[in-house]
Write a protein that holds these residues in place. Sequence first.
Motif, PDB file in Angstrom:
ATOM      1  N   ASP A  44     -33.365  28.123   5.797  1.00  0.00           N
ATOM      2  CA  ASP A  44     -32.374  27.388   6.575  1.00  0.00           C
ATOM      3  C   ASP A  44     -32.622  27.468   8.068  1.00  0.00           C
ATOM      4  O   ASP A  44     -31.744  27.164   8.860  1.00  0.00           O
ATOM      5  CB  ASP A  44     -30.963  27.917   6.270  1.00  0.00           C
ATOM      6  CG  ASP A  44     -30.527  27.541   4.861  1.00  0.00           C
ATOM      7  OD1 ASP A  44     -31.024  26.536   4.339  1.00  0.00           O
ATOM      8  OD2 ASP A  44     -29.682  28.251   4.308  1.00  0.00           O
ATOM      9  N   GLN A  94     -31.849  24.511  13.188  1.00  0.00           N
ATOM     10  CA  GLN A  94     -31.468  23.931  11.900  1.00  0.00           C
ATOM     11  C   GLN A  94     -31.959  22.504  11.698  1.00  0.00           C
ATOM     12  O   GLN A  94     -31.937  22.016  10.577  1.00  0.00           O
ATOM     13  CB  GLN A  94     -29.948  23.920  11.753  1.00  0.00           C
ATOM     14  CG  GLN A  94     -29.353  25.266  11.492  1.00  0.00           C
ATOM     15  CD  GLN A  94     -27.871  25.156  11.199  1.00  0.00           C
ATOM     16  OE1 GLN A  94     -27.223  24.163  11.537  1.00  0.00           O
ATOM     17  NE2 GLN A  94     -27.320  26.174  10.559  1.00  0.00           N
ATOM     18  N   HIS A  95     -32.380  21.815  12.760  1.00  0.00           N
ATOM     19  CA  HIS A  95     -32.718  20.395  12.669  1.00  0.00           C
ATOM     20  C   HIS A  95     -34.154  20.108  13.101  1.00  0.00           C
ATOM     21  O   HIS A  95     -34.673  20.755  14.006  1.00  0.00           O
ATOM     22  CB  HIS A  95     -31.776  19.563  13.556  1.00  0.00           C
ATOM     23  CG  HIS A  95     -30.358  19.625  13.133  1.00  0.00           C
ATOM     24  ND1 HIS A  95     -29.494  20.584  13.592  1.00  0.00           N
ATOM     25  CD2 HIS A  95     -29.648  18.854  12.275  1.00  0.00           C
ATOM     26  CE1 HIS A  95     -28.300  20.394  13.049  1.00  0.00           C
ATOM     27  NE2 HIS A  95     -28.377  19.348  12.234  1.00  0.00           N
ATOM     28  N   LYS A 104     -31.492  18.122   8.562  1.00  0.00           N
ATOM     29  CA  LYS A 104     -31.301  19.562   8.477  1.00  0.00           C
ATOM     30  C   LYS A 104     -32.380  20.148   7.586  1.00  0.00           C
ATOM     31  O   LYS A 104     -32.800  19.533   6.606  1.00  0.00           O
ATOM     32  CB  LYS A 104     -29.931  19.901   7.884  1.00  0.00           C
ATOM     33  CG  LYS A 104     -28.797  19.723   8.840  1.00  0.00           C
ATOM     34  CD  LYS A 104     -27.537  20.297   8.244  1.00  0.00           C
ATOM     35  CE  LYS A 104     -26.437  20.264   9.274  1.00  0.00           C
ATOM     36  NZ  LYS A 104     -25.215  20.872   8.775  1.00  0.00           N
TER      37      LYS A 104
END
Length: 93
Positions: free
Chosen positions: A2, A34-35, A53
Amino acid sequence: MDSTNDITVGQVVKSRAGRDEGRIFLILDIVDHQHVLVVDGDLRKLDNPKKKKIKHLIVYNTVLPELKYKLDNKIKINNAYVRKLLEPFNKSF
């Protein structure tokens, strides 16, 4: 996974969620932890990359160093070049 700690520009990813589920992309840029911005040269072109994401992507170990080199050295690339790079992955995945 993540976070973007293990991800680099030019890495091959596959979308696991959203309208583009199942499509193969290249990472164009890392926005934050996260992106990322992804392109495929077809639906998501270089002038309009998709912000995704990390948790919505399947990250492959394949990194295309020629794309990273061209982006780092400000060498002009086009959508046809991106499609050509992704062609073998669209057939095998």
